[in-house]
Motif scaffolding. Structure first.
Motif, PDB file in Angstrom:
ATOM      1  N   GLN A   4     -55.971 -94.644  10.535  1.00 22.56           N
ATOM      2  CA  GLN A   4     -55.334 -94.195  11.773  1.00 22.56           C
ATOM      3  C   GLN A   4     -53.829 -94.222  11.504  1.00 22.56           C
ATOM      4  OE1 GLN A   4     -56.603 -93.273  14.908  1.00 22.56           O
ATOM      5  NE2 GLN A   4     -58.530 -93.195  13.787  1.00 22.56           N
ATOM      6  N   LYS A   8     -53.500 -91.104  15.025  1.00 22.30           N
ATOM      7  CA  LYS A   8     -54.356 -89.971  14.672  1.00 22.30           C
ATOM      8  C   LYS A   8     -55.176 -90.312  13.434  1.00 22.30           C
ATOM      9  CE  LYS A   8     -51.200 -86.475  16.416  1.00 22.30           C
ATOM     10  NZ  LYS A   8     -50.405 -85.305  16.101  1.00 22.30           N
ATOM     11  N   THR A  10     -56.486 -89.832  10.045  1.00 27.15           N
ATOM     12  CA  THR A  10     -55.857 -89.116   8.936  1.00 27.15           C
ATOM     13  C   THR A  10     -56.593 -89.437   7.648  1.00 27.15           C
ATOM     14  OG1 THR A  10     -53.707 -89.340  10.017  1.00 27.15           O
ATOM     15  CG2 THR A  10     -53.676 -88.809   7.678  1.00 27.15           C
TER      16      THR A  10
END
Length: 67
Positions: A4, A8, A10
């Motif tokens: 994260q 987001k 990733t």
């Protein structure tokens, strides 16, 4: 590896194993950044030896000038 990053999900490339590796990637390269992993601030001198793990929660805070 999936982490994260700034809230987001990733997927990091396989050569990104330390914070320094991630910071060398665009768009982070050359910026003054404060790094936090799993709620703990990481000192700048530890970026190259701080390994990342699957599922880590990483926050990059960059400084913006203004006036």
């Amino acid at each position: 590896m999936q982490v994260q990053l700034n809230g987001k999900t990733t997927l990091l490339s396989e050569h990104c194993i330390t914070i320094a590796d991630v910071l060398a990637e665009s768009p982070w390269s050359g910026r003054r950044i404060l790094v936090e992993i799993n709620g703990e601030v990481v000192p700048r001198e530890a970026y190259g030896r701080t390994s990342l793990s699957e599922g880590d929660q990483i926050e990059f805070v960059h400084f913006v000038g203004g006036g």
